[in-house]
Design a protein around this motif. Sequence first.
Motif, PDB file in Angstrom:
ATOM      1  N   GLU A  89     107.366 -47.167   2.571  1.00  0.00           N
ATOM      2  CA  GLU A  89     107.876 -48.710   3.532  1.00  0.00           C
ATOM      3  C   GLU A  89     106.726 -49.417   3.947  1.00  0.00           C
ATOM      4  OE1 GLU A  89     110.424 -48.731   7.834  1.00  0.00           O
ATOM      5  OE2 GLU A  89     109.803 -46.820   6.956  1.00  0.00           O
ATOM      6  N   THR A 133     102.922 -44.665   3.789  1.00  0.00           N
ATOM      7  CA  THR A 133     104.165 -44.500   2.970  1.00  0.00           C
ATOM      8  C   THR A 133     104.621 -45.637   2.325  1.00  0.00           C
ATOM      9  OG1 THR A 133     105.374 -45.514   5.013  1.00  0.00           O
ATOM     10  CG2 THR A 133     104.760 -43.078   5.386  1.00  0.00           C
ATOM     11  N   SER A 172      98.173 -40.721   7.012  1.00  0.00           N
ATOM     12  CA  SER A 172      99.324 -40.759   6.139  1.00  0.00           C
ATOM     13  C   SER A 172     100.582 -41.621   6.749  1.00  0.00           C
ATOM     14  CB  SER A 172      99.882 -39.162   6.204  1.00  0.00           C
ATOM     15  OG  SER A 172     100.126 -38.950   7.787  1.00  0.00           O
ATOM     16  N   GLU A 173     100.768 -41.877   7.851  1.00  0.00           N
ATOM     17  CA  GLU A 173     101.953 -42.796   8.208  1.00  0.00           C
ATOM     18  C   GLU A 173     101.544 -44.168   7.801  1.00  0.00           C
ATOM     19  OE1 GLU A 173     101.793 -44.364  12.827  1.00  0.00           O
ATOM     20  OE2 GLU A 173     101.114 -42.185  12.691  1.00  0.00           O
TER      21      GLU A 173
END
Length: 768
Positions: free
Chosen positions: A124, A122, A118-119
């Motif tokens: 970003e 994102t 998940s990170e």
Amino acid sequence: MGNRIERLCRVRVLLTAAACCVAAVARADLGPENVVLVVNGDSLASRTAANHYIAARGLANVAVVTLHDLPDWEATDVGTFRDRILTPVLTGANDRGLAPQLDAIAYSTAIPTKIRLSEDLTAEVLGESPAPHKIFTPYGSLTGLTTLYEPVLQKRAAEYLAPNANAAFAGPERDAEGTVVAPATVGFRRALGFGADRKPTIGPGRRYLLSTVLGVTTGRGETLEEVVDRLRTAAAADGTRPAGAVIFCETKDVRSTTRQPQFAAAVAGIEAEAAARGLDVRAEIVTTALPRRERALVGLTAGLPGVKPMDWTIADVGFAPGAFADNLTSWGAVLSERAHGQVTAVDWLRFGAAASGGTVHEPYAVPFKFPSPFVHLHRLRGLTLAEAVLRSVSGPYQYLTVGDPLSNPYARRPIVTLGMPESSREEPLSGVVPITLGAADGEGNPVPLAGWELYVDGKRIAVLPPGQPFNWDTTDLPDGAHQFAAVAVAADPAQSRGRAVRGAFTRNAAERVILELAPGTTEATWGEPLSVPVVTRGDRHGRAAFFHGSDELAELPGSQFSASGPEVARQTTAWLDTRPLGLGPVTLRAEATPAGDDGEPGTPVRAAPLHLTIVPPPNRVATVAEEVELLDGPALRWADGEPVPLANGLPAGWLAKAGAPAEANFTLTAVVTATETGLHCLALKTNCGVTIAVDGEPAPAMMEPSEASAAAKAWRCVPVWLEPGRHTFVLTGRTPEKGPVLDVQWGRRGLQTATAERWQRVAQSDAD
């Protein structure tokens, strides 16, 4: 943050540069020199599986990378995977000079196989890349993300999630009439990259790593004995050309229909290859979910959600040594303790396959996440397990491969002769030593070669064309014991490798410093101190230390060499802790580093290795009678208070939720029933300084608490060997000032939470 990014980029640059530098090396079929083995040093199962794999495959000490203080052994996030697993492993390979020869990373057990992504997804991080389609679920596998190490290190999720992320994929081809036909089989070498046009290049381009996990001993995994037996059997099957069948199961289930368009071409390719090589192997498409009455499956491609052991028995099916079983289903490698009812890779291994695999999360029924049916053809043509899977999976980010990466039952490896002068500690080699090399087939006929690769202590020192003489310069080596390996690379499509190894002693230094391990025991019991007599001779002072793999175990006490000259022996005894070694075959080595004239450490001197077998202690006999009434859940007692029943067991975070007082002594008592004889593992994550007694006797942990494990940021392993029956466990500790943690996992077949059904109490303890 900047240092982290710089470190990740440095790893990729070093690996890419090393790969480009060796682009002229023609190699495919793997050998132990091309593998780095990753071990969880805090897990007895991981250490033991690694010990047996090293012995079976002949891995060098330098090829073993040990990790400590992993925050989880089953699943983790991608940031932790990058920082705590992938980067240390690749950096270790670079620092040890292994990058030019590295093709594969094999993970031992107790290393997280499911990676949360998940990170990396994102807005970003994705930037201008669109959010992934729902079929790209945000979980990757340990082996799949290792294969795609370049985009993973650089957080290029859109690239590593892609259906065609693997440019090394050898997909089906079509003939002039548009009919699907079998692809060519090409071996793998990381030195060969793939350019923007997805064609092989020796210059800059995408590069990959082969990767498998040797076994799974967490969650609903295997017993340690199952892993060890399977690894031994797989190694013994290499080159045996087992007879049997490759079966493709064709049903109307979407798990089967997804890959059916390629079945006929795979069958034709396998039949043609078997005929050309004289193999007793046939291929067949059957219209049942499982094959019937096939006693020697060498390969299986299926697509079914579940198989019970009784179903397998009724089908009267078995696997040949070295077989690979592949089944397309949603949760084939979802091996967490929560049951989901689907057949997993571990089930196929228990049925007798040497290797299997599956996705670690819901993949949807898309073929690019799974091996194509041609994986069996690639294996029949002489590729190792890891190569065949890489060539068969187009988008491998979720696929977990379980098995020996070097497994190759259809290998055609040359038989190598290696000639060099005899040597010993008393009559060592020095200067330049002539080496003679030869390669033949099983009947003594010369084998056409693509070249030779030469290794010393696991590091490649030379690449030679066929017929070129070689003189080994020993002056660059530390004095003492070494291992010389010659690898012949055959000029066949798979570029098969044959190998011969010789031990050698060298001495070139003017100062005669000698270190030797005196003859002693060849067997030690786990948990008991091991005494090793050590003899030093020489006219220099210095330091001596013991090593297991690349890990320093202990410094030799009083390691000052005799100042009376090299003929005067000084004997001392080293006491070693056997707990961190694991079980099984272990090789210990010792190095002495004499001081130079300027007082600085000089060139190390190596003793001949010491080969030991670490055996388990006796099984503990059950202490709670069968007629004693038990209730679900253990009992917790604070200081001198009354026992409190824990009817919900010990779920994660239970101690804090129970309202534990600060800085208070406690005793946790449970009765645990063992249904099998042998090793059971108790894993603890705690900041309460817990000590354990089992059946009234202390149960030592595998490692002393580290800073991380003492703060409940890493797991500790407490192995116990039990006879079937009921056993008493007593955990004693003291809560910290705040944030008490005592998470417990337990098991023999994998590791599971200590539920109320697994950890019980004697009924009368509620009233005591």
